[in-house]
Design an enzyme around this catalytic site. Structure first.
Site, PDB file in Angstrom:
ATOM      1  N   GLU A  84      26.351 -13.856  53.071  1.00 26.47           N
ATOM      2  CA  GLU A  84      27.000 -14.868  53.921  1.00 26.47           C
ATOM      3  C   GLU A  84      27.532 -14.252  55.221  1.00 26.47           C
ATOM      4  O   GLU A  84      27.444 -14.858  56.283  1.00 26.47           O
ATOM      5  CB  GLU A  84      28.110 -15.552  53.116  1.00 26.47           C
ATOM      6  N   GLY A  96      28.942 -13.026  49.161  1.00 25.02           N
ATOM      7  CA  GLY A  96      29.674 -12.959  50.428  1.00 25.02           C
ATOM      8  C   GLY A  96      29.038 -11.994  51.421  1.00 25.02           C
ATOM      9  O   GLY A  96      29.212 -12.142  52.633  1.00 25.02           O
TER      10      GLY A  96
HETATM   11  N1  CO8 Z   1      33.074  -7.096  43.450  1.00 21.27           N
HETATM   12  C1  CO8 Z   1      33.821  -6.088  42.973  1.00 21.27           C
HETATM   13  N2  CO8 Z   1      33.323  -4.882  42.653  1.00 21.27           N
HETATM   14  C2  CO8 Z   1      32.013  -4.697  42.816  1.00 21.27           C
HETATM   15  C3  CO8 Z   1      31.164  -5.704  43.320  1.00 21.27           C
HETATM   16  C4  CO8 Z   1      31.745  -6.960  43.656  1.00 21.27           C
HETATM   17  N3  CO8 Z   1      31.038  -7.963  44.181  1.00 21.27           N
HETATM   18  N4  CO8 Z   1      29.901  -5.221  43.349  1.00 21.27           N
HETATM   19  C5  CO8 Z   1      29.966  -3.951  42.909  1.00 21.27           C
HETATM   20  N5  CO8 Z   1      31.241  -3.634  42.586  1.00 21.27           N
HETATM   21  C6  CO8 Z   1      31.753  -2.357  42.058  1.00 21.27           C
HETATM   22  C7  CO8 Z   1      31.423  -2.189  40.592  1.00 21.27           C
HETATM   23  O1  CO8 Z   1      32.365  -2.863  39.795  1.00 21.27           O
HETATM   24  C8  CO8 Z   1      31.495  -0.677  40.454  1.00 21.27           C
HETATM   25  O2  CO8 Z   1      32.855  -0.302  40.407  1.00 21.27           O
HETATM   26  P1  CO8 Z   1      33.340   0.831  39.368  1.00 21.27           P
HETATM   27  O3  CO8 Z   1      32.544   2.050  39.716  1.00 21.27           O
HETATM   28  O4  CO8 Z   1      34.807   0.965  39.621  1.00 21.27           O
HETATM   29  O5  CO8 Z   1      32.985   0.315  38.015  1.00 21.27           O
HETATM   30  C9  CO8 Z   1      30.934  -0.179  41.786  1.00 21.27           C
HETATM   31  O6  CO8 Z   1      31.082  -1.266  42.693  1.00 21.27           O
HETATM   32  C10 CO8 Z   1      29.468   0.182  41.720  1.00 21.27           C
HETATM   33  O7  CO8 Z   1      28.756  -0.941  41.223  1.00 21.27           O
HETATM   34  P2  CO8 Z   1      27.767  -0.861  39.967  1.00 21.27           P
HETATM   35  O8  CO8 Z   1      28.167   0.261  39.053  1.00 21.27           O
HETATM   36  O9  CO8 Z   1      27.665  -2.231  39.389  1.00 21.27           O
HETATM   37  O10 CO8 Z   1      26.410  -0.455  40.703  1.00 21.27           O
HETATM   38  P3  CO8 Z   1      24.936  -0.758  40.206  1.00 21.27           P
HETATM   39  O11 CO8 Z   1      24.039   0.047  41.072  1.00 21.27           O
HETATM   40  O12 CO8 Z   1      24.808  -0.577  38.738  1.00 21.27           O
HETATM   41  O13 CO8 Z   1      24.696  -2.327  40.500  1.00 21.27           O
HETATM   42  C11 CO8 Z   1      24.829  -4.336  41.824  1.00 21.27           C
HETATM   43  C12 CO8 Z   1      24.697  -2.794  41.836  1.00 21.27           C
HETATM   44  C13 CO8 Z   1      23.561  -4.932  41.230  1.00 21.27           C
HETATM   45  C14 CO8 Z   1      24.976  -4.783  43.266  1.00 21.27           C
HETATM   46  C15 CO8 Z   1      26.057  -4.752  40.984  1.00 21.27           C
HETATM   47  O14 CO8 Z   1      27.176  -3.985  41.434  1.00 21.27           O
HETATM   48  C16 CO8 Z   1      26.407  -6.187  41.076  1.00 21.27           C
HETATM   49  O15 CO8 Z   1      25.742  -7.020  40.468  1.00 21.27           O
HETATM   50  N6  CO8 Z   1      27.462  -6.542  41.872  1.00 21.27           N
HETATM   51  C17 CO8 Z   1      27.931  -7.886  41.967  1.00 21.27           C
HETATM   52  C18 CO8 Z   1      27.020  -8.717  42.839  1.00 21.27           C
HETATM   53  C19 CO8 Z   1      27.519 -10.139  42.939  1.00 21.27           C
HETATM   54  O16 CO8 Z   1      27.512 -10.877  41.980  1.00 21.27           O
HETATM   55  N7  CO8 Z   1      27.949 -10.535  44.157  1.00 21.27           N
HETATM   56  C20 CO8 Z   1      28.446 -11.861  44.398  1.00 21.27           C
HETATM   57  C21 CO8 Z   1      29.900 -11.931  44.178  1.00 21.27           C
HETATM   58  S1  CO8 Z   1      30.529 -13.577  44.277  1.00 21.27           S
HETATM   59  C22 CO8 Z   1      30.672 -13.881  45.900  1.00 21.27           C
HETATM   60  O17 CO8 Z   1      30.341 -13.070  46.739  1.00 21.27           O
HETATM   61  C23 CO8 Z   1      31.227 -15.212  46.264  1.00 21.27           C
HETATM   62  C24 CO8 Z   1      31.511 -15.359  47.755  1.00 21.27           C
HETATM   63  C25 CO8 Z   1      32.350 -16.555  48.034  1.00 21.27           C
HETATM   64  C26 CO8 Z   1      33.692 -16.467  47.385  1.00 21.27           C
HETATM   65  C27 CO8 Z   1      34.535 -17.651  47.671  1.00 21.27           C
HETATM   66  C28 CO8 Z   1      35.841 -17.547  46.866  1.00 21.27           C
HETATM   67  C29 CO8 Z   1      36.687 -18.729  46.941  1.00 21.27           C
END
Ligand code: CO8
Length: 268
Positions: free
Chosen positions: A121, A118
């Site tokens: 996007e 997102g």
């Molecule tokens: N959603 C929720 N929480 C998130 C997200 C996310 N997308 N990304 C990061 N966070 C949170 C983590 O859970 C973490 O929280 P906490 O400290 O409470 O555990 C905090 O942010 C820090 O993140 P990380 O510890 O994971 O940080 P890293 O440096 O280790 O990693 C990354 C960074 C690589 C970016 C990793 O956080 C990651 O892979 N994030 C998810 C990326 C992803 O997959 N994004 C796509 C999501 S799907 C989407 O966007 C679909 C859009 C359309 C939806 C339509 C719905 C109908």
């Protein structure tokens, strides 16, 4: 709820006619939950309805902190959604992307760090993207068993080409800043976030010198072209090109050229 402190997950500040919009959930890497999307919807709707183009002449969108622009839609919120809830959430996200396109003033996405799912996007719905060298783009939805839902299946192809977009979406791989620059997703790269914002402000300093009316109409005609055939688009362009001859800015711009002086545009 406009240019106030009432938002909890975004901030919006106007400095020298430029609106600085920041997605502000740094601890969650600025992930888009319903609250962020609803606050964005409120802000953007006000900017459109009140035609703040006269005081807010451009918008810079960025993410709080150095690490992320937006790391995607909020996965924790999506995890237990039913089909109906997903439809509502997806429609809200899509609506926000359309509101960015409908803003009367230009919008530059300043991507500092992760712009995934997102986040990519949202950036693509802006007029163009500048990024830091640590920026990482991507549509990783397939890794979650999802598909892009805030416009990625449509806008990515239009920006980078259909086959390249398919490769990026099917693999869900990260696209580093250099590749993003090479394929035209990010059109300028900067070393630091500070330089990124300064670069966007420099571009706005050029845009603010030309006719606001002409920039607004260029945006409208170019965006509407996405849904038209070339023939229809040309007809629409001709209609708008001729209509702008009744504007004060057109008279001023052409007179200033002929009189060899700087134009004084009013946006009318
Ligand atoms: N959603 C929720 N929480 C998130 C997200 C996310 N997308 N990304 C990061 N966070 C949170 C983590 O859970 C973490 O929280 P906490 O400290 O409470 O555990 C905090 O942010 C820090 O993140 P990380 O510890 O994971 O940080 P890293 O440096 O280790 O990693 C990354 C960074 C690589 C970016 C990793 O956080 C990651 O892979 N994030 C998810 C990326 C992803 O997959 N994004 C796509 C999501 S799907 C989407 O966007 C679909 C859009 C359309 C939806 C339509 C719905 C109908």
């Amino acid at each position: 709820m406009f240019i106030t402190d009432n938002y909890e997950t975004i901030t919006f500040e106007v400095k020298d006619n430029i609106g600085h919009l920041t997605i502000d959930r740094e601890k969650k890497l600025n992930a888009l939950n319903s609250q962020v999307l609803n606050e964005l919807k409120t802000l953007l709707t006000h900017l459109i309805k009140e035609d703040k183009g006269r005081t807010v002449k451009g918008v810079i969108v960025t993410g709080a902190g150095e690490k992320a622009f937006i790391a995607g839609a909020d996965i924790a919120e999506m995890q237990d959604m039913s089909v109906d809830q997903a439809r509502v959430f997806g429609a809200l996200g899509q609506e926000v992307t359309v509101l960015f396109e409908q803003l009367p003033m230009p919008v530059i996405a300043c991507v500092n760090g992760f712009a995934l799912g997102g986040g990519c996007e949202m950036a693509m719905a802006c007029d163009f993207i500048y990024a830091t060298e640590n920026a990482v783009f991507g549509q990783p939805e397939v890794k979650l068993g999802l598909i892009p839902g805030f416009g990625g299946t449509q806008r990515l192809s239009r920006i980078v080409g259909r086959h390249r977009a398919k490769e990026i979406i099917y693999t869900g791989r990260n696209v580093g800043s250099e590749e993003a620059h090479n394929i035209g997703l990010a059109i300028k790269l900067f070393l630091t976030k500070e330089e990124l914002i300064a670069g966007a402000l420099k571009t706005f300093s050029y845009i603010l010198r030309v006719s606001p009316n002409a920039v607004k109409l260029s945006k409208k005609v170019m965006n509407s072209g996405n849904d038209l055939t070339v023939t229809e688009g040309l007809a629409h362009e001709l209609e708008q090109f001729s209509a702008i001859f009744s504007s004060e800015d057109m008279k001023e711009g052409t007179s200033a050229f002929v009189e060899k002086r700087a134009p004084n545009f009013t946006g009318n």
